[in-house]
Design a protein around this motif. Structure first.
Motif, PDB file in Angstrom:
ATOM      1  N   MET A   1       0.844  -1.179   0.000  1.00 55.25           N
ATOM      2  CA  MET A   1       0.000   0.000   0.000  1.00 55.25           C
ATOM      3  C   MET A   1       0.889   1.243   0.000  1.00 55.25           C
ATOM      4  O   MET A   1       1.923   1.275   0.636  1.00 55.25           O
ATOM      5  CB  MET A   1      -0.903  -0.031   1.230  1.00 55.25           C
ATOM      6  CG  MET A   1      -1.850   1.129   1.290  1.00 55.25           C
ATOM      7  SD  MET A   1      -3.257   0.842   2.372  1.00 55.25           S
ATOM      8  CE  MET A   1      -4.270  -0.156   1.296  1.00 55.25           C
ATOM      9  N   ALA A   2       0.459   2.256  -0.716  1.00 56.78           N
ATOM     10  CA  ALA A   2       1.237   3.492  -0.835  1.00 56.78           C
ATOM     11  C   ALA A   2       1.170   4.297   0.456  1.00 56.78           C
ATOM     12  O   ALA A   2       0.128   4.371   1.105  1.00 56.78           O
ATOM     13  CB  ALA A   2       0.708   4.319  -1.998  1.00 56.78           C
ATOM     14  N   LEU A   3       2.281   4.908   0.787  1.00 50.26           N
ATOM     15  CA  LEU A   3       2.329   5.763   1.966  1.00 50.26           C
ATOM     16  C   LEU A   3       1.689   7.102   1.644  1.00 50.26           C
ATOM     17  O   LEU A   3       1.793   7.597   0.527  1.00 50.26           O
ATOM     18  CB  LEU A   3       3.781   5.994   2.383  1.00 50.26           C
ATOM     19  CG  LEU A   3       4.531   4.775   2.904  1.00 50.26           C
ATOM     20  CD1 LEU A   3       5.978   5.149   3.185  1.00 50.26           C
ATOM     21  CD2 LEU A   3       3.879   4.237   4.147  1.00 50.26           C
ATOM     22  N   PRO A   4       1.028   7.708   2.631  1.00 51.22           N
ATOM     23  CA  PRO A   4       0.437   9.033   2.384  1.00 51.22           C
ATOM     24  C   PRO A   4       1.524  10.073   2.175  1.00 51.22           C
ATOM     25  O   PRO A   4       2.594  10.009   2.773  1.00 51.22           O
ATOM     26  CB  PRO A   4      -0.354   9.301   3.666  1.00 51.22           C
ATOM     27  CG  PRO A   4       0.214   8.403   4.695  1.00 51.22           C
ATOM     28  CD  PRO A   4       0.794   7.228   3.981  1.00 51.22           C
ATOM     29  N   LEU A  24       2.876  -5.590  15.579  1.00 50.98           N
ATOM     30  CA  LEU A  24       3.704  -5.666  14.380  1.00 50.98           C
ATOM     31  C   LEU A  24       4.887  -6.611  14.589  1.00 50.98           C
ATOM     32  O   LEU A  24       5.286  -7.334  13.671  1.00 50.98           O
ATOM     33  CB  LEU A  24       4.189  -4.275  13.974  1.00 50.98           C
ATOM     34  CG  LEU A  24       3.090  -3.306  13.536  1.00 50.98           C
ATOM     35  CD1 LEU A  24       3.654  -1.908  13.373  1.00 50.98           C
ATOM     36  CD2 LEU A  24       2.426  -3.782  12.263  1.00 50.98           C
ATOM     37  N   ARG A  25       5.425  -6.618  15.790  1.00 45.45           N
ATOM     38  CA  ARG A  25       6.516  -7.561  16.092  1.00 45.45           C
ATOM     39  C   ARG A  25       6.032  -8.996  15.947  1.00 45.45           C
ATOM     40  O   ARG A  25       6.734  -9.843  15.406  1.00 45.45           O
ATOM     41  CB  ARG A  25       7.058  -7.317  17.493  1.00 45.45           C
ATOM     42  CG  ARG A  25       8.003  -6.157  17.571  1.00 45.45           C
ATOM     43  CD  ARG A  25       8.600  -6.000  18.950  1.00 45.45           C
ATOM     44  NE  ARG A  25       9.758  -5.123  18.876  1.00 45.45           N
ATOM     45  CZ  ARG A  25      10.005  -4.141  19.723  1.00 45.45           C
ATOM     46  NH1 ARG A  25       9.179  -3.892  20.723  1.00 45.45           N
ATOM     47  NH2 ARG A  25      11.081  -3.399  19.582  1.00 45.45           N
ATOM     48  N   MET A  26       4.836  -9.274  16.432  1.00 46.48           N
ATOM     49  CA  MET A  26       4.298 -10.637  16.292  1.00 46.48           C
ATOM     50  C   MET A  26       4.065 -10.984  14.831  1.00 46.48           C
ATOM     51  O   MET A  26       4.317 -12.105  14.400  1.00 46.48           O
ATOM     52  CB  MET A  26       2.993 -10.787  17.085  1.00 46.48           C
ATOM     53  CG  MET A  26       3.203 -10.825  18.583  1.00 46.48           C
ATOM     54  SD  MET A  26       1.721 -11.251  19.513  1.00 46.48           S
ATOM     55  CE  MET A  26       0.583  -9.995  19.019  1.00 46.48           C
ATOM     56  N   LEU A  27       3.575 -10.021  14.047  1.00 46.20           N
ATOM     57  CA  LEU A  27       3.303 -10.267  12.636  1.00 46.20           C
ATOM     58  C   LEU A  27       4.579 -10.437  11.817  1.00 46.20           C
ATOM     59  O   LEU A  27       4.529 -10.997  10.725  1.00 46.20           O
ATOM     60  CB  LEU A  27       2.481  -9.119  12.046  1.00 46.20           C
ATOM     61  CG  LEU A  27       1.062  -8.964  12.565  1.00 46.20           C
ATOM     62  CD1 LEU A  27       0.436  -7.693  12.014  1.00 46.20           C
ATOM     63  CD2 LEU A  27       0.221 -10.174  12.193  1.00 46.20           C
ATOM     64  N   SER A  28       5.706  -9.976  12.337  1.00 44.30           N
ATOM     65  CA  SER A  28       6.944 -10.046  11.563  1.00 44.30           C
ATOM     66  C   SER A  28       7.450 -11.475  11.398  1.00 44.30           C
ATOM     67  O   SER A  28       8.168 -11.759  10.445  1.00 44.30           O
ATOM     68  CB  SER A  28       8.020  -9.158  12.192  1.00 44.30           C
ATOM     69  OG  SER A  28       8.405  -9.650  13.455  1.00 44.30           O
ATOM     70  N   GLY A  29       7.064 -12.377  12.307  1.00 40.98           N
ATOM     71  CA  GLY A  29       7.408 -13.793  12.187  1.00 40.98           C
ATOM     72  C   GLY A  29       8.858 -14.016  11.798  1.00 40.98           C
ATOM     73  O   GLY A  29       9.775 -13.541  12.471  1.00 40.98           O
ATOM     74  N   PRO A  30       9.087 -14.717  10.668  1.00 42.40           N
ATOM     75  CA  PRO A  30      10.469 -15.020  10.268  1.00 42.40           C
ATOM     76  C   PRO A  30      11.241 -13.786   9.792  1.00 42.40           C
ATOM     77  O   PRO A  30      12.446 -13.858   9.598  1.00 42.40           O
ATOM     78  CB  PRO A  30      10.302 -16.032   9.131  1.00 42.40           C
ATOM     79  CG  PRO A  30       8.933 -15.826   8.613  1.00 42.40           C
ATOM     80  CD  PRO A  30       8.113 -15.327   9.778  1.00 42.40           C
ATOM     81  N   ALA A  34      14.866  -8.414  10.479  1.00 40.36           N
ATOM     82  CA  ALA A  34      14.794  -7.233   9.607  1.00 40.36           C
ATOM     83  C   ALA A  34      13.896  -6.171  10.230  1.00 40.36           C
ATOM     84  O   ALA A  34      14.189  -4.972  10.162  1.00 40.36           O
ATOM     85  CB  ALA A  34      14.283  -7.622   8.226  1.00 40.36           C
ATOM     86  N   PHE A  35      12.799  -6.597  10.855  1.00 44.40           N
ATOM     87  CA  PHE A  35      11.889  -5.655  11.499  1.00 44.40           C
ATOM     88  C   PHE A  35      12.596  -4.943  12.653  1.00 44.40           C
ATOM     89  O   PHE A  35      12.502  -3.724  12.791  1.00 44.40           O
ATOM     90  CB  PHE A  35      10.626  -6.377  11.996  1.00 44.40           C
ATOM     91  CG  PHE A  35       9.622  -5.442  12.594  1.00 44.40           C
ATOM     92  CD1 PHE A  35       8.827  -4.653  11.782  1.00 44.40           C
ATOM     93  CD2 PHE A  35       9.491  -5.328  13.965  1.00 44.40           C
ATOM     94  CE1 PHE A  35       7.900  -3.773  12.331  1.00 44.40           C
ATOM     95  CE2 PHE A  35       8.569  -4.454  14.521  1.00 44.40           C
ATOM     96  CZ  PHE A  35       7.772  -3.679  13.699  1.00 44.40           C
ATOM     97  N   ASP A  56       8.480  -5.278   4.844  1.00 49.19           N
ATOM     98  CA  ASP A  56       7.615  -6.194   4.109  1.00 49.19           C
ATOM     99  C   ASP A  56       6.158  -5.777   4.332  1.00 49.19           C
ATOM    100  O   ASP A  56       5.720  -5.627   5.473  1.00 49.19           O
ATOM    101  CB  ASP A  56       7.845  -7.612   4.624  1.00 49.19           C
ATOM    102  CG  ASP A  56       7.111  -8.668   3.837  1.00 49.19           C
ATOM    103  OD1 ASP A  56       6.012  -8.388   3.325  1.00 49.19           O
ATOM    104  OD2 ASP A  56       7.638  -9.789   3.742  1.00 49.19           O
ATOM    105  N   PRO A  57       5.376  -5.597   3.264  1.00 50.65           N
ATOM    106  CA  PRO A  57       3.970  -5.207   3.417  1.00 50.65           C
ATOM    107  C   PRO A  57       3.144  -6.192   4.244  1.00 50.65           C
ATOM    108  O   PRO A  57       2.159  -5.801   4.851  1.00 50.65           O
ATOM    109  CB  PRO A  57       3.452  -5.146   1.974  1.00 50.65           C
ATOM    110  CG  PRO A  57       4.668  -4.960   1.142  1.00 50.65           C
ATOM    111  CD  PRO A  57       5.786  -5.643   1.862  1.00 50.65           C
ATOM    112  N   ALA A  58       3.551  -7.441   4.302  1.00 46.21           N
ATOM    113  CA  ALA A  58       2.818  -8.412   5.118  1.00 46.21           C
ATOM    114  C   ALA A  58       2.836  -8.009   6.593  1.00 46.21           C
ATOM    115  O   ALA A  58       1.929  -8.351   7.345  1.00 46.21           O
ATOM    116  CB  ALA A  58       3.406  -9.815   4.943  1.00 46.21           C
TER     117      ALA A  58
END
Length: 118
Positions: A1-4, A24-30, A34-35, A56-58
């Motif tokens: 998604m594009a940044l404003p 966001l830390r939990m979503l960063s997974g593997p 990098a996060f 990563d957009p994920a």
């Protein structure tokens, strides 16, 4: 998604990033290493838009979709005042309620700065 491109919208996104850092830390997974490097760069003063665009957009896409939590009973009345970014780099503002601990900035690993109502 594009940044404003609007600075106010980007500042709001920065505050949302700080508020949701634990999730966001939990979503960063593997991609956690990098996060955490991106978090370190932010802590050192790197440009927020640049760092966010490098992630990563994920990991970051959930920030662009707001889901209001279901209503729940608060533990007590609001504390008269607001909590602000402890280093003044984003416009995050939080309300605290009696019985809750002070909100924390996980990015800078500090409690938000309390500003009492005048």
């Amino acid at each position: 998604m594009a940044l404003p491109e609007d600075p106010a919208a980007l500042s709001t996104l920065h505050a949302e990033f700080c508020r949701e850092l634990a999730v966001l830390r939990m979503l960063s997974g593997p991609r956690r290493a990098a996060f955490e490097q991106a978090v370190r760069r932010l802590r050192e003063g790197a440009d927020f838009a640049e760092v966010l665009a490098s992630l990563d957009p994920a990991i970051t896409d959930p920030m662009f979709v707001r889901h209001d939590p279901p209503p729940v009973a608060r533990p007590g009345p609001p504390v008269p005042g607001r909590y602000l970014c402890p280093v003044g780099v984003c416009h995050r503002t939080e309300q605290r309620f009696a019985g809750e601990g002070p909100p924390e900035c996980l990015l800078h690993e500090r409690v938000l700065t309390f500003v009492p109502d005048a």
